[in-house]
Design an enzyme around this catalytic site. Sequence first.
Site, short mmCIF file in Angstrom:
data_model
loop_
_atom_site.label_atom_id
_atom_site.label_comp_id
_atom_site.label_asym_id
_atom_site.label_seq_id
_atom_site.Cartn_x
_atom_site.Cartn_y
_atom_site.Cartn_z
N ASP A 13 0.82 -1.22 0.00
CA ASP A 13 0.00 0.00 0.00
C ASP A 13 0.85 1.26 0.00
O ASP A 13 0.62 2.17 -0.79
CB ASP A 13 -0.92 0.04 1.24
CG ASP A 13 -2.01 -1.03 1.19
OD1 ASP A 13 -2.63 -1.19 0.13
OD2 ASP A 13 -2.23 -1.68 2.23
N ARG A 92 -1.19 4.31 17.11
CA ARG A 92 -1.45 5.22 16.00
C ARG A 92 -1.25 6.71 16.32
O ARG A 92 -0.62 7.42 15.54
CB ARG A 92 -2.84 4.97 15.40
CG ARG A 92 -2.93 3.64 14.64
CD ARG A 92 -1.90 3.54 13.52
NE ARG A 92 -1.89 2.25 12.85
CZ ARG A 92 -1.09 1.22 13.18
NH1 ARG A 92 -0.22 1.34 14.16
NH2 ARG A 92 -1.13 0.09 12.51
N ASP A 121 -7.56 2.82 11.19
CA ASP A 121 -6.32 3.60 11.24
C ASP A 121 -6.42 4.93 10.51
O ASP A 121 -5.82 5.92 10.93
CB ASP A 121 -5.17 2.76 10.69
CG ASP A 121 -4.75 1.67 11.67
OD1 ASP A 121 -5.11 1.79 12.86
OD2 ASP A 121 -4.06 0.72 11.25
N SER A 170 -2.48 -9.58 6.57
CA SER A 170 -2.06 -8.23 6.89
C SER A 170 -1.67 -8.23 8.38
O SER A 170 -2.48 -8.56 9.24
CB SER A 170 -3.22 -7.27 6.62
OG SER A 170 -2.94 -6.04 7.22
N1 ARG Z 1 -8.44 -3.93 14.14
C1 ARG Z 1 -7.35 -3.51 14.96
C2 ARG Z 1 -7.52 -2.08 15.37
O1 ARG Z 1 -8.17 -1.35 14.69
C3 ARG Z 1 -5.98 -3.80 14.41
C4 ARG Z 1 -5.76 -3.68 12.93
C5 ARG Z 1 -4.35 -4.01 12.63
N2 ARG Z 1 -4.01 -3.91 11.28
C6 ARG Z 1 -3.54 -4.94 10.54
N3 ARG Z 1 -3.18 -4.67 9.32
N4 ARG Z 1 -3.43 -6.14 10.99
O2 ARG Z 1 -7.02 -1.64 16.38
#
Ligand code: ARG
Length: 409
Positions: A13, A92, A121, A170
């Site tokens: 990405d 984040r 995110d 991912s």
């Molecule tokens: N769903 C989780 C959150 O929003 C983690 C997402 C992590 N991203 C990934 N590409 N595995 O906090």
Amino acid sequence: MTRVALAFSGGLDTTVCVPLLEEEYGYDDVIGVTVDVGQPAEEFDEAEATAEALGLEHYVVDAREEFARLCLESVRANATYQGYPLGTALARPVIAKAILEVAEEQDCTGIAHGCTGKGNDQLRFEAVWRDSDLEVIAPVRELGLTREWEKEYAAEKDLPVEGGSGGDWSIDTNLWSRSVEGDDLEDPNYVPPTDIYAWTQDPSDETEEIEITFENGYPVAVDGTEYEPVELIEYLNELAGSYGVGRTDMMEDRMLGLKVRENYEHPGATTLLNAHEALEGLVLTQEERQFKQQIDQQWSQKAYEGLIDAPLVSALEAFIDETQKRVTGTVTIRFEGGQARPVARDSKFAAYSAEHASFDTETVGKIKQEDATGVAKYHGFQRRLANEAIAANADEEVELATDGSGDDE
Ligand code: ARG
């Protein structure tokens, strides 16, 4: 010359974002920023190598210390979201702030991420970035890119993209948790193969006990040895992970309302959260514990949203600080059967008296067993009266309005 700073991981990405920011958004120059919140070394190698192959000016910012401190704040709030200890969510705002600082130092007028328009995110990054005057750009979301399109585009442009470190899953890793999602894991009914796990072994029959010391709600030592936050978390991830502690396979409700199937590993976080809660169980009063559950839940919700700098959070933390003044002491954790189970706790602030609670003592100080008799007479009195009245009138027909009668319209 116009410059844009891109949150850069070296994955597909963010790699395709580099030429797109020039071609589609007209920037003369892109700089990549990777923020260290405890990812494994290979991820930095990958980012470094990809940046070099792209001829991308690349910055790495070490934010591990700041992030580890935030993780320990989350322990004081017993913070989890639907059972997940919030690793990605907590990281984040830290990452976003670090990138914004580089962007401003480097005279950028734009700031970009490679998040899709479906996840959390994008919201967490932009909450921080939109506090600034920079143009916020989300190429993947704005151009409606799919992974298939990105792969073709990368091949066409001869961009340096390999399969990525985690196959088609991912993966997001930092000090506090490792998340694995996507591909066949998107089927909630699909049982994950054990090779999705990198931090945790399958539990064995082996057990071990450790003693964790807390000061004002912060974990500071293990078995009497003091650790700085980063080292403490790394040490416990390793140790508890070897006992298979801290796996979560869950359906998670994202902020946009979509559900996602997530798999997490968080051995250190689980160990510290369990130990902390056990110590609170010893020192806080029943009413404090009950009220704090609501505080903790609100704290966790704001953390999930990436809004840890909201005034509400400061207010919640004022309560948390007040309660944590007494959360000082030790907890013994036993790693057993994939669990980190509290098996002993000790504090000079214990709101507990073995003498008073014991079955073996009749009178302690001013309190005798028979003092409870009056309380027992009153306990449940009101509902006794109510139930008696119901029973006395049980044979009377009660007419119920069932069809909107009494409704004039
Ligand atoms: N769903 C989780 C959150 O929003 C983690 C997402 C992590 N991203 C990934 N590409 N595995 O906090």
